[in-house]
Write a protein that holds these residues in place. Structure first.
Motif, short mmCIF file in Angstrom:
data_model
loop_
_atom_site.label_atom_id
_atom_site.label_comp_id
_atom_site.label_asym_id
_atom_site.label_seq_id
_atom_site.Cartn_x
_atom_site.Cartn_y
_atom_site.Cartn_z
N GLU A 1 -7.26 6.35 -0.27
CA GLU A 1 -7.60 5.10 0.39
C GLU A 1 -8.76 4.21 -0.28
OE1 GLU A 1 -7.32 7.93 3.84
OE2 GLU A 1 -8.37 7.95 1.97
N ARG B 1 -8.37 -5.90 3.32
CA ARG B 1 -6.93 -5.47 3.07
C ARG B 1 -7.11 -3.94 2.58
NH1 ARG B 1 -1.96 -6.53 -0.84
NH2 ARG B 1 -3.59 -5.86 -2.46
N SER C 1 -5.87 -0.44 1.18
CA SER C 1 -4.78 0.29 0.26
C SER C 1 -4.81 1.75 0.29
CB SER C 1 -4.82 0.01 -1.44
OG SER C 1 -4.82 -1.59 -1.15
N CYS C 2 -3.57 2.47 0.06
CA CYS C 2 -3.50 3.91 0.31
C CYS C 2 -2.70 4.16 -0.99
CB CYS C 2 -2.92 4.28 1.49
SG CYS C 2 -2.48 6.04 1.52
N ARG D 1 4.20 -1.83 2.63
CA ARG D 1 4.39 -0.67 1.67
C ARG D 1 4.93 -1.52 0.35
NH1 ARG D 1 9.13 -1.93 2.39
NH2 ARG D 1 10.71 -0.63 2.83
N THR E 1 2.29 2.47 -2.68
CA THR E 1 1.02 2.17 -1.95
C THR E 1 1.38 1.50 -0.94
OG1 THR E 1 -0.07 1.67 -4.21
CG2 THR E 1 -0.89 0.84 -2.43
N TYR F 1 -0.43 -0.73 2.31
CA TYR F 1 -1.41 -1.60 2.65
C TYR F 1 -1.56 -1.79 4.22
CZ TYR F 1 -0.21 -2.89 -2.06
OH TYR F 1 -0.13 -2.58 -3.33
N GLN G 1 -3.27 -4.94 6.19
CA GLN G 1 -4.05 -6.12 6.33
C GLN G 1 -4.40 -6.22 7.72
OE1 GLN G 1 -4.41 -8.56 3.77
NE2 GLN G 1 -5.74 -9.42 5.18
N CYS H 1 -5.61 6.96 5.90
CA CYS H 1 -4.16 6.99 5.56
C CYS H 1 -3.50 8.35 5.79
CB CYS H 1 -3.80 6.57 4.00
SG CYS H 1 -2.18 6.43 3.41
#
Length: 118
Positions: A6, A19, A21-22, A72, A78, A80, A82, A96
């Motif tokens: 993450e 935001r 991310s993973c 995604r 990845t 996301y 938001q 995640c």
């Protein structure tokens, strides 16, 4: 070996956005469900949102519905999250997670801290 990393957490004022991310690696994720969970100090980890990797089905907890959006990017492996209209009560470590479709979430990242100031 599935790896989830993450990023994107931080400190933001109430009403702001972040935001997350993973980045996922180690498998082909076409039959996986990807999720976001959060854990606030002194509380249990709780579900935030999930998305089916190969589809567009998304699900949200009532507390974030209308404010958070999970998505995604299959080309980047990845997922996301938001986060808009953030509230102080959104302050938590966000994790995640991944699961084979139909199974429980059993792959977890290390988490990223989100702090929302009032």
């Amino acid at each position: 070996q599935v790896q989830l990393v993450e990023s994107g957490g931080g400190l933001v004022q109430a009403g702001g956005s972040l935001r997350l991310s993973c980045a996922a690696s180690g498998r082909t994720f076409s039959n996986y469900v990807m999720g976001w969970f959060c854990q606030a100090p002194g509380k249990e980890r709780e579900f935030v949102a999930q998305i089916i990797w190969s589809g567009r089905d998304t699900y949200y907890s009532d507390s974030v519905k209308g404010r958070f959006t999970i998505s995604r990017d299959n080309t980047k492996n990845t997922v996301y999250l938001q986060m808009n209209s953030l509230k102080p009560e959104d302050t938590a470590v966000y994790y995640c997670a991944a699961a084979v479709l139909g199974d429980a979430f059993n792959y977890w990242g290390r988490g990223t801290q989100v702090t929302v100031s009032s």
